[in-house]
Structure formats: C-alpha cells, structure tokens
Design an enzyme around this catalytic site. Structure first.
Site, mmCIF file in Angstrom:
data_model
loop_
_atom_site.group_PDB
_atom_site.id
_atom_site.type_symbol
_atom_site.label_atom_id
_atom_site.label_comp_id
_atom_site.label_asym_id
_atom_site.label_seq_id
_atom_site.Cartn_x
_atom_site.Cartn_y
_atom_site.Cartn_z
ATOM 1 N N GLY A 125 -33.553 -70.139 -102.423
ATOM 2 C CA GLY A 125 -34.452 -70.205 -101.267
ATOM 3 C C GLY A 125 -34.924 -68.863 -100.784
ATOM 4 N N THR A 257 -48.864 -87.556 -53.523
ATOM 5 C CA THR A 257 -49.254 -88.709 -52.721
ATOM 6 C C THR A 257 -48.011 -89.321 -52.079
ATOM 7 O OG1 THR A 257 -50.389 -90.852 -52.747
ATOM 8 C CG2 THR A 257 -49.022 -90.337 -54.647
ATOM 9 N N GLY A 258 -48.230 -89.994 -50.968
ATOM 10 C CA GLY A 258 -47.155 -90.759 -50.357
ATOM 11 C C GLY A 258 -47.337 -92.246 -50.624
ATOM 12 N N THR A 260 -46.844 -95.455 -52.418
ATOM 13 C CA THR A 260 -45.832 -95.974 -53.345
ATOM 14 C C THR A 260 -46.456 -96.741 -54.502
ATOM 15 O OG1 THR A 260 -45.561 -97.925 -51.933
ATOM 16 C CG2 THR A 260 -44.034 -96.090 -51.587
ATOM 17 N N ASP A 320 -58.062 -88.216 -56.803
ATOM 18 C CA ASP A 320 -58.994 -88.593 -55.754
ATOM 19 C C ASP A 320 -59.928 -89.643 -56.337
ATOM 20 O OD1 ASP A 320 -59.971 -88.518 -53.155
ATOM 21 O OD2 ASP A 320 -61.590 -87.146 -53.684
ATOM 22 N N PHE A 403 -58.840 -104.345 -51.654
ATOM 23 C CA PHE A 403 -59.035 -103.653 -50.374
ATOM 24 C C PHE A 403 -60.252 -102.746 -50.501
ATOM 25 C CE2 PHE A 403 -56.281 -101.215 -53.076
ATOM 26 C CZ PHE A 403 -56.719 -99.922 -52.958
ATOM 27 N N ASP A 406 -63.718 -103.413 -52.564
ATOM 28 C CA ASP A 406 -63.565 -104.378 -53.655
ATOM 29 C C ASP A 406 -64.401 -105.637 -53.459
ATOM 30 O OD1 ASP A 406 -61.834 -102.673 -54.860
ATOM 31 O OD2 ASP A 406 -60.015 -103.861 -54.532
ATOM 32 N N ARG A 432 -58.945 -96.330 -61.996
ATOM 33 C CA ARG A 432 -57.678 -95.590 -61.962
ATOM 34 C C ARG A 432 -56.899 -95.788 -63.270
ATOM 35 N NH1 ARG A 432 -55.270 -93.345 -58.056
ATOM 36 N NH2 ARG A 432 -56.482 -94.466 -56.507
#
EC number: 3.6.1.66
Length: 452
Positions: A125, A257-258, A260, A320, A403, A406, A432
């Site tokens: 080798g 982000t908060g 969930t 965003d 929501f 939509d 998304r």
C-alpha cells in the site's frame, strides 16, 4: 476470517500521521500505515512549467521513490539506473492526478507545488499511503500560502484519500499488507473524496478475473476505508480541514418561534435526519422580542434566524409567511397578520381585503400564499428556502377549516377554499410544507458535505 495481523476483512491498518515532519517544505508529513512508512512533502516553487506559463494558473507535480532499504531486498537507486523505473513513474503520475483533482489550479497563481513521496519502509500500500499523506502535506502548504496572504482563499474543494482492496483466497480484504498483496488474486487501489465520488479506480485480476459481486464488495470496503482515512485526516488537520469543507455542524438547531405547531411541524419534517430542533424556551429565550421590519418574507426570516444564531451560537431557523394579492400590488405581503392594524383580528384583516377588492372580477383576483424559511449557521453560512401555493381570492368567505385568510383563498386546481378543504389536502398543498421540504433537502446536503 482473521488475517495475518489479526484484523477483520473490512478493517484498515493502524494509521499515524505526523505533521511538520521536515523543516523546509511548506507542508510535510510522515504517514505510517501499519508497517508502511512514507515521508510526503509539499514544496512551493514560484515558477510553472512552460505549458502553463502565462495562463495565470498553477501546477502540481509529484515524484515518488523508495529508499534502497525500504524492503527486505535492497532496491537499486533509480539514479544508478539512469532513469525512473516504470513502477515509480506510474505511481508518481497517479499521485499528481489525484492531488490535482481536489485543487483549483486557477486560484493557485503561477506557482508549482512539488509533491515528493519517499517510502522509507514498505509493507504494501505504498501508493495509497503516499496519496493519503500527500493530501495532508499539500493542505498544510496551501493553508500556509493563504495565511501569508500569497493566495486569497483555500483552493481545495474536498478531502481525498486512497486505500487498497484485494481478494486473497477468495476473501475480499481491505488495506492489504505485503504478504496479502503478494498472494492476491485481485488487486485494486481506490482514490475517493469526502463527497463519496471516485477519483481513480485501479483494478487488476492478478490470478483470475473477478465478478461483479466481488467488485461491489471491493467498492463497499473501499468506501468504508476511505471514509475512515478522511476522518483521521480531518482530525489531524483541524482548522485546515475546516477551511476546505467547512466545520462539522452539531445536529441541532433553534427555531425562532414560540408557535408549538410550527415547532412540531419542523421536528416531524427533519426527524429522519437525526436532527434535534429546540424551541426558544429550551435555550432560555422564550421572552425575546425580535423586531420584524423587513420589506420581504425572506428579509424577516433572516432577521429572526440571524438574531437567534448570534444569541445561541447554534444553527437557527427563522420563517415568515403571508399572502400576496396581485390586484393589490402584492399586498398585504409581510403585513398579512396586521393588515387592518397592529392588533387586528383575522376577521378585520379579511374584511379590509374584501373591501379593497370590491369590484375586481374573480379572474383578476390572483394571489398566493408564500413562506420563506432562513437557516443561519454558527460560522455565518446562510441558506434560504421558499414555498408558495398559487390561487385566487374568493368573492366571499367559505368554510371554517383553518385560520387567517384560509376561508377566502381558493388554491389553483380546486373550486373550494382552504377553509373548505380537508386538513390532509391543505397540508399537501401548503406553502409552509413546500418550503420545509426544500429546507430539509438543502440542510441534508450541507450537513453531509461537511461530514465524512
């Protein structure tokens, strides 16, 4: 099957690489692969061969030799024969080709880097050890040129190593030593980069032809061996390796982000990447206020991700989204959530849009939902993905599923609004979801290109 030295069939020999082994070359190593030992140096010469002169490009050339006492039987020096022997000539050409494959010669400037590989002890080798060691030596040499300001950036685009695989007594063996090599029915040498691409394949049926199945096993072992060798190179080179393929990222990120729902959606999307998504609460930033004053979805996504990346030193994800209506000059856009005022409700936002679209025929009420996702890495690298779903604004609200906008948005190809469609159909069309899918693919590529 245990081999002569006790290794498994798919196990490489013990590797040791000592950097800065000699004084004068810009890059030098002693590489020890089992009992094979090779000194590899990379020396910078501020001139180029005649065929390169005037092009602005550089060149890399290699020379290979074996000391007379490197083997059990003394080898006569080439200088006493008046020429380089055929085997040495073939090997040094292989080394040169391999190293040139990972260097952008146009960034090198008109200079030559001489790679010298001198075998001081041979136990099989030697050519693959020379290539693996030469990579480390030239990486050090090029990094020195960058640090000294002689070239602007590291002109290497990947890691590179080489390993041998042979078939002995019908068994495929990785990284064969001399005793195995001398009895090999099939002998191969495989040069690869960290992207899993092949640079050179040399394969010979020494005693017999070999089958496709045997070749597949040879490639499998070669990939395994080369990955292990490049991991060793990376550990040895440290910041030099980072300058070539970037630092290796931790497999975790913080989402800015908060929400969930967003957190779960992203966690589910990257679950198969073995990637940990943390919330702002997980990193003690659940109360942080980020001013989204960007003019585009992309700008706002980056504002979020850059802020969290700075605060945590981790990979950060920001997003965003909103709706663009062509008849309203793509408003509300980034103001979708506060179209009717800073603290407006969804109903107030929809009412304002219907009022502004009064008199606009259905055919001209084209619109789209848009989502931009930005990913910012600890070393400053940034990535952006964008998803959208085209459609039209209905003449009245319809449906209660969802929501925001939509219940007034009819996606292209459908007659019902998002508010009327099932969650399964809506999620399949989601802007998304499309943006997340693109993000996942890009993230996977970035993580894997820096891993070995």
């Amino acid at each position: 099957m245990l081999r002569i030295d006790g290794r498994r069939n798919d196990e490489i020999r013990n590797i040791k690489i000592t950097r800065n082994f000699t004084k004068y070359a810009q890059g030098s190593v002693l590489i020890e692969v089992g009992n094979t030992k090779v000194i590899c140096t990379a020396f910078v010469d501020e001139s180029v061969p005649p065929f390169i002169k005037g092009t602005g490009e550089g060149w890399i050339s290699a020379e290979y030799s074996m000391l007379p006492s490197a083997t059990a039987t003394r080898k006569r020096r080439d200088v006493n024969n008046g020429k380089v022997d055929g085997r040495s000539q073939e090997i040094q050409r292989l080394i040169g080709r391999a190293v040139r494959s990972v260097v952008n010669l146009s960034l090198l400037g008109e200079r030559t880097i001489w790679i010298d590989c001198d075998v001081i002890q041979a136990d099989g080798g030697t050519r693959t050890a020379s290539i693996t060691g030469a990579f480390v030596a030239i990486a050090d040499a090029l990094f020195t040129l960058v640090k000294n300001g002689e070239i602007k950036s590291m002109p290497m685009n990947s890691m590179m190593s080489a390993v041998s695989v042979g078939i002995v007594n019908g068994e495929v063996l990785l990284d064969i030593c001399y005793d195995e090599d001398s009895n090999a029915e099939v002998d191969t040498n495989v040069v690869m980069n960290n992207k899993g691409e092949f640079i050179e394949l040399q394969g010979t049926g020494e005693e017999r032809p070999f089958t496709k199945d045997e070749f597949s096993k040879i490639i499998e072992y070669a990939e395994k061996g080369n990955r292990e060798l490049m991991r060793i190179q990376r550990d040895i080179l440290g910041e030099v390796a980072d300058s070539i393929i970037g630092c290796e990222y931790e497999r975790e990120a913080v989402i800015a982000t908060g929400n969930t729902h967003k957190l779960k959606e992203i966690r589910d999307m990257v679950a198969d990447l073995n990637f940990d998504i943390k919330s702002l609460k997980d990193v003690g930033l659940d109360g942080i206020e980020i001013i989204e004053n960007g003019k585009t979805f992309e700008h706002n996504a980056f504002i979020k991700a850059r802020t969290i990346a700075r605060k945590t030193g981790k990979i950060a994800i920001g997003d965003d989204s909103g709706i663009e209506v062509d008849a309203l000059n793509k408003r509300p856009g980034v103001y979708s959530a506060r179209y009717a005022g800073e603290n407006a409700t969804d109903e107030e936002n929809r009412a304002k849009m219907f009022e502004e679209l009064k008199g606009i025929p259905f055919e001209e009420r084209t619109a789209r939902f848009v989502c931009a996702i930005a990913v910012v890495f600890p070393d400053g690298k940034e990535m952006l993905s964008r998803g959208k779903v085209e459609g039209k604004i209905a003449l009245e609200e319809r449906g209660e599923n969802g929501f925001g906008y939509d219940c007034m948005f009819i996606p292209e190809g459908y007659e019902h609004t998002f508010g009327e469609l099932s969650s399964e159909i809506k999620n399949g069309l989601s802007h998304r979801g499309r943006s997340l899918e693109e993000m996942k693919l890009k993230l996977k590529d970035i993580l894997e290109e820096r891993m070995i």
